[in-house]
Structure formats: structure tokens, C-alpha cells
Design a protein around this motif. Structure first.
Motif, mmCIF file in Angstrom:
data_model
loop_
_atom_site.group_PDB
_atom_site.id
_atom_site.type_symbol
_atom_site.label_atom_id
_atom_site.label_comp_id
_atom_site.label_asym_id
_atom_site.label_seq_id
_atom_site.Cartn_x
_atom_site.Cartn_y
_atom_site.Cartn_z
ATOM 1 N N UNK A 47 -5.011 -11.267 -13.678
ATOM 2 C CA UNK A 47 -3.560 -11.270 -13.844
ATOM 3 C C UNK A 47 -2.756 -11.140 -12.557
ATOM 4 N N UNK A 48 -3.260 -10.464 -11.578
ATOM 5 C CA UNK A 48 -2.512 -10.156 -10.367
ATOM 6 C C UNK A 48 -2.476 -11.366 -9.424
ATOM 7 N N UNK A 49 -1.309 -11.935 -9.233
ATOM 8 C CA UNK A 49 -1.155 -13.128 -8.389
ATOM 9 C C UNK A 49 -1.680 -12.919 -6.976
ATOM 10 N N UNK A 50 -1.571 -11.708 -6.477
ATOM 11 C CA UNK A 50 -2.011 -11.418 -5.109
ATOM 12 C C UNK A 50 -3.536 -11.440 -4.994
ATOM 13 N N UNK A 51 -4.212 -11.334 -6.103
ATOM 14 C CA UNK A 51 -5.674 -11.400 -6.110
ATOM 15 C C UNK A 51 -6.167 -12.771 -6.559
ATOM 16 N N UNK A 52 -5.250 -13.693 -6.802
ATOM 17 C CA UNK A 52 -5.602 -15.008 -7.335
ATOM 18 C C UNK A 52 -5.165 -16.122 -6.385
ATOM 19 N N UNK A 53 -5.409 -15.933 -5.105
ATOM 20 C CA UNK A 53 -4.949 -16.892 -4.099
ATOM 21 C C UNK A 53 -5.605 -18.261 -4.232
ATOM 22 N N UNK A 54 -6.729 -18.344 -4.912
ATOM 23 C CA UNK A 54 -7.389 -19.642 -5.081
ATOM 24 C C UNK A 54 -6.997 -20.332 -6.385
ATOM 25 N N UNK A 55 -6.157 -19.697 -7.188
ATOM 26 C CA UNK A 55 -5.732 -20.289 -8.457
ATOM 27 C C UNK A 55 -4.976 -21.596 -8.221
ATOM 28 N N UNK A 56 -5.469 -22.666 -8.822
ATOM 29 C CA UNK A 56 -4.809 -23.967 -8.674
ATOM 30 C C UNK A 56 -3.418 -23.946 -9.296
ATOM 31 N N UNK A 57 -3.262 -23.229 -10.408
ATOM 32 C CA UNK A 57 -1.951 -23.151 -11.055
ATOM 33 C C UNK A 57 -0.932 -22.443 -10.174
ATOM 34 N N UNK A 58 -1.334 -21.342 -9.572
ATOM 35 C CA UNK A 58 -0.423 -20.607 -8.686
ATOM 36 C C UNK A 58 -0.091 -21.455 -7.466
ATOM 37 N N UNK A 59 -1.097 -22.052 -6.873
ATOM 38 C CA UNK A 59 -0.857 -22.890 -5.696
ATOM 39 C C UNK A 59 0.081 -24.047 -6.035
ATOM 40 N N UNK A 60 -0.126 -24.664 -7.181
ATOM 41 C CA UNK A 60 0.737 -25.772 -7.592
ATOM 42 C C UNK A 60 2.162 -25.279 -7.816
ATOM 43 N N UNK A 61 2.285 -24.151 -8.499
ATOM 44 C CA UNK A 61 3.593 -23.590 -8.812
ATOM 45 C C UNK A 61 4.390 -23.253 -7.557
ATOM 46 N N UNK A 62 3.706 -22.798 -6.516
ATOM 47 C CA UNK A 62 4.372 -22.380 -5.283
ATOM 48 C C UNK A 62 4.250 -23.404 -4.163
ATOM 49 N N UNK A 63 3.767 -24.594 -4.491
ATOM 50 C CA UNK A 63 3.593 -25.679 -3.506
ATOM 51 C C UNK A 63 2.725 -25.252 -2.325
ATOM 52 N N UNK A 64 1.646 -24.561 -2.629
ATOM 53 C CA UNK A 64 0.692 -24.152 -1.599
ATOM 54 C C UNK A 64 -0.405 -25.220 -1.566
#
Length: 84
Positions: A47-64
Motif C-alpha cells: 500500500x505505501x507508495x514510498x515502498x512501491x517505486x517499481x510499481x508500473x501504475x504509480x510510475x505511469x500516474x506520476x509520469x516516471x
């Protein structure tokens, strides 16, 4: 997880079902005046975004970019959280 971080996590990863379930649980506990901690490392990792730096969804959402290192992804997640 702090309420603000939980709301941020939902904003960048809204389809994460574990996160949605956890947010519902936290809201229920807090509505009863109960603490939402302790939790488990497993829940934090899911759940913690700071521990999920490799998440494709998070990266896509934040344009990483996929090519960004874990450290760079973490910096971008933190900057996004600071602006949230």
C-alpha cells in the motif's frame, strides 16, 4: 500509514485493491476513534507508495519513466506527495 499518505496513495494508484481495502479499514477504525496501527510490513509493501517505486501504475500516474532508477522514482514520488 498517515491519513494524508493514504489519500495520496489512492490518488496515484486507485486500482490497487489491497490499498482500497486498507483505506476502508482505516476509515472504519478511525470513525470509531480507534488507532489504525500497528500494521504489518506486508500491508505497507502493498500500500505505501514510498515502498512501491517499481510499481508500473504509480510510475505511469506520476509520469516516471520506466528507465528511472528506484532512487529517482522515490524522489519523484516524494515531490508529488509534497505537492498533494
Amino acid at each position: 500509514m498517515k491519513q494524508g499518505n493514504l489519500m495520496f496513495a489512492l490518488s496515484v494508484e486507485p486500482k490497487n485493491e489491497t490499498l482500497q481495502s486498507y483505506a476502508t479499514r482505516v476509515a472504519h477504525l478511525r470513525s470509531q476513534g480507534l488507532p489504525s496501527i500497528p500494521t504489518t510490513v506486508k500491508v505497507e509493501k502493498e500500500c505505501n507508495s514510498f515502498l512501491r517505486t517499481s510499481s508500473k501504475d504509480i510510475r505511469r500516474s506520476l509520469s516516471i519513466p520506466e528507465s528511472a532508477t528506484e532512487a529517482e522514482a522515490l524522489r519523484r514520488i516524494q515531490r508529488a506527495r509534497d505537492r498533494f
